[in-house]
Design an enzyme around this catalytic site. Structure first.
Site, short mmCIF file in Angstrom:
data_model
loop_
_atom_site.label_atom_id
_atom_site.label_comp_id
_atom_site.label_asym_id
_atom_site.label_seq_id
_atom_site.Cartn_x
_atom_site.Cartn_y
_atom_site.Cartn_z
N ALA A 101 0.83 -1.21 0.00
CA ALA A 101 0.00 0.00 0.00
C ALA A 101 0.86 1.26 0.00
CB ALA A 101 -0.95 0.00 1.20
N THR A 127 8.35 -7.40 -13.20
CA THR A 127 7.75 -8.72 -13.34
C THR A 127 6.83 -9.00 -12.17
OG1 THR A 127 9.66 -9.51 -14.54
CG2 THR A 127 8.26 -11.18 -13.54
N CYS A 175 7.76 7.74 23.60
CA CYS A 175 9.09 7.41 24.09
C CYS A 175 9.80 6.50 23.08
CB CYS A 175 9.03 6.72 25.43
SG CYS A 175 10.62 6.62 26.26
#
Lengths: 321, 391
Positions: free
Chosen positions: B72, B241, B328
């Site tokens: 994505a 590919t 943190c």
């Protein structure tokens, strides 16, 4: 970049075994009660540092012998990540048995060293170094409470990089001495900014009162100013006006000639300076032992003239009166 | 004792049936699908099946494109940089609208485009943690806005955004709309025939497929300059590919994810609620966002007095995998915009723990996790300097 950086997610893998052990089971966690302190004949100090909203908070308990100022017992509690917990644990341990004065000398770097499995391999990754700084700060806080003084009075130097404990003065000096021009250079020379990176520039892990970018540009500006002033003073002898020439000659006499003459109990003063046809004639009068010395018209005179030629300009002629 | 995986918004277990379906395409049918010989062409029926499964998974018509890519992040880069090239660099528009709560692959790509001179508008979320339709409507300048990009569901909170309405506003104004559907596919219905999205991106590893393969839906007739130039694969829209075994795997994973939507909405949701209820019986805990507004698998919880990284460390020691957005553990202490908008920034900045389930989560695991979470909470609160009982 190294292979590990490319793989990513290695934060925890970089913790030493000691860090892991203390994260899982901090030996000095807990509190010291009033009753317990009383039993030890000690004064109880409870120091808080940090805040939950900042991501790190630690509370340090000290039972201090009021006669010897020695810390008999230390405990801590912490709101913080594992490395903050491990650091606080070591900090409590290191402070025990020390006097308050001695404890004040414990730094986050010492805490980190104590957490190493091997002396050459850091106990925690660079970006976690700031977690150990809390340990240092809370000791200062506890000591200030014990002594009844303001915490600021215990801070000797202004620290820019807490992780590597590099002071403002050190950073400025290093920039000047090595003529540094980039923040990366500062980090390379001092390690400042190499760890949590908060002090590099605004917008990092935490807010700082000084940033390396600002210190660099301020120091560079100062250096430029100094350079201009030096240049203004060290202009070419030939282009100086008579007053500047006088000053320059006096300076050269003070620095290079008078000390040598003084060794023999003599000295020299300028009577007049005249310029004509491209020659600067310096009329001098010998003082003290030089007066009437046999060398004053030969060797000493040559020495004075050649020294002024070397320091200032070739067209100087020295004439005794 | 078996480990318990509660980090499915980060990645999921590959379904064993998916793995099995991929197997023949490594050493038996290994041809290049672009080859003319049998080694290449014998793969085509399997690829067609995989593509059919992807198209029907999001209910796309054949005239639309689903470009197969690597993930994505690639799809989102492709959309943002493609639209930049087509409508901004070589066109009349100059701005892109997105949100303050997008995944870094959208946020940082937008920041990059900003450095090229594009105006980026980062929409805030409302007190529910959701992007408001009216806020978007007011922000669009039809003559200037090239693209609106809003995630379908948020990875940290699981909050679902009103994509159908947001897309409709964009369609009405004539502005392109993109959604990062990574956290939606397999969790809630995603139907591009009913929602006017122009671009939609997804990634197989979030729905029990393999990592390293994803898809980009492009509505029919839209031009989008390629991100990867090269050969003629994917109709010239994405060179390289094709990763055949992974495509086969993603196709099956998509079909199973869509088939499991009822299971997600019922059983996974019940398990999630069961865990959430258990967490909320621990004093001084809270969970971000209304349940009805979230994907059925996600809990973002806060345990007062416990720093997030300390918590996931302790849970990990006890075999429970969760994640934290705790500052943190990250580079910056900038407060999360979702938390600021929801007025929970102070508590959540350092104490947020995300538990994300999947259809592989079991009741036994959830009950065991609930016990272990309670134990961690007790242990860490006992050494917390900021936690006091009931205060």
């Amino acid at each position: 970049m190294a292979k590990n950086d490319l793989i990513g997610g290695s934060l925890w893998e970089q913790y030493s075994n000691k860090v892991s052990t203390r994260m899982n089971n901090p030996e000095h966690r807990g509190e010291i009660s009033d009753a317990e302190a009383k039993e030890l004949g000690a004064r109880l100090i409870v120091a808080d540092w940090g805040a939950e909203s900042c991501g790190d908070a630690v509370r340090l308990y000290w039972a201090v012998d009021p006669k010897t100022n020695r810390i008999l017992k230390a405990k801590f509690k912490s709101f913080g990540c594992g490395t903050a917990i491990a650091s606080s644990d070591v900090m409590a341990e290191l402070s025990m048995g020390k006097t308050v004065e001695e404890a004040l000398k414990i730094t986050n770097i010492e805490v980190e060293m104590a957490l190493r499995d091997s002396p050459d391999i850091p106990a925690i990754p660079p970006q976690k170094m700031h977690c150990s700084v809390m340990a240092y700060d809370v000791i200062k806080k506890a000591a200030s409470l014990y002594k009844g003084v303001d915490m600021a009075s215990l801070v000797e130097e202004e620290i820019v990089c807490e992780c590597a404990r590099v002071s403002l003065r050190t950073i400025k000096d290093v920039i000047r001495i090595n003529n540094l021009t980039t923040v990366e250079d500062i980090t390379r020379y001092t390690k400042a900014g190499a760890f949590c990176k908060s002090c590099l520039r605004p917008g990092g892990h935490e807010k700082r009162s000084h940033y390396l970018v600002d210190i660099l540009s301020a120091t560079r500006a100062e250096m430029n100013k100094d350079k201009l002033l030096t240049q203004a003073e060290a202009r070419d002898f030939a282009t100086m006006n008579l007053i500047q020439k006088h000053r320059a000659i006096e300076k050269a006499l003070d620095e290079k000639i008078r000390p040598a003459l003084a060794a023999d109990g003599g000295s020299v003063e300028i009577v007049d300076i005249r310029e004509s046809e491209g020659t600067v004639s310096v009329y001098i009068r010998y003082l003290g032992a030089c007066k009437g010395c046999i060398s004053s018209t030969k060797g000493t005179l040559q020495f004075i003239e050649s020294m002024l030629k070397r320091e200032l300009a070739d067209n100087i002629r020295v004439l005794p009166v | 004792m078996d480990r318990i995986y509660l980090d499915s918004n980060a990645t999921t277990i590959v379904d064993p049936r998916v793995k099995e379906a991929m197997e023949p395409f490594f050493s038996q049918m290994y041809g290049n699908p672009n080859s003319l010989h049998d080694f290449g062409t014998e793969i085509h029926p399997y690829m067609r099946l995989a593509m059919d499964r992807l198209y029907s998974g999001i209910n796309a018509k054949d005239q639309n494109d689903i470009i197969i890519n690597s993930c994505a992040s690639e799809g989102n880069n492709h959309v943002l940089k493609g639209v930049y090239n087509d409508l901004i660099r070589n066109g009349p528009k100059n701005e892109i609208i997105t949100t303050q709560v997008e995944h870094p692959c959208v946020r940082n790509t937008c920041a990059f485009l900003e450095s090229l001179g594009v105006k980026i508008i980062y929409l805030p979320v409302n007190s529910d943690g959701i992007v408001d339709v009216d806020t978007l409507r007011r922000s669009i300048h039809p003559d200037k806005t090239a693209l609106v990009s809003v995630m379908w569901a948020n990875n940290e909170t699981g909050l679902i955004f009103p994509i159908a309405e947001l897309a409709a506003v964009c369609r009405e104004k004539g502005v392109l709309f993109h959604t990062d559907a990574v956290q939606a596919i397999g969790k809630i219905p995603v139907d591009v025939s009913r929602v006017a999205v122009d671009f939609l991106t997804f990634s197989a590893h979030k729905f029990h497929g393999p990592k390293g393969i994803g898809g980009l839906f492009i509505r029919q007739g839209l031009k989008l300059t390629p991100l990867l130039h090269g050969g003629e694969q994917m109709g010239g829209k994405r060179a390289g590919t094709i990763n055949v075994p992974y495509l086969i795997g993603m196709g099956l994973a998509m079909e199973m994810a869509v088939d499991s939507l009822n299971y997600e909405a019922s059983t996974v949701r019940l398990l999630r609620d069961r865990l959430e209820d258990a967490i909320l019986t621990i004093p001084d805990t809270m969970v971000v966002g209304k349940r009805a507004l979230r994907t059925p698998n996600t809990i973002l919880a806060s345990f007062r007095g416990i720093e997030g990284e300390a918590m996931i460390w302790d849970l990990n020691q006890n075999g429970v995998a969760a994640s934290t957005g705790s500052a943190c553990a990250s580079e910056s202490l900038e407060p999360n915009p979702t938390f600021v908008a929801m007025r929970i920034s102070d508590e959540l900045a350092h104490t947020g723990i995300r538990f994300s389930l999947s259809r592989f989560s079991t009741e036994e695991e959830i009950d065991r996790a609930a016990v272990l979470i309670r134990q961690s909470t007790q242990r860490l609160r006992a050494i917390s300097s900021t936690y006091k009982n009931g205060k």
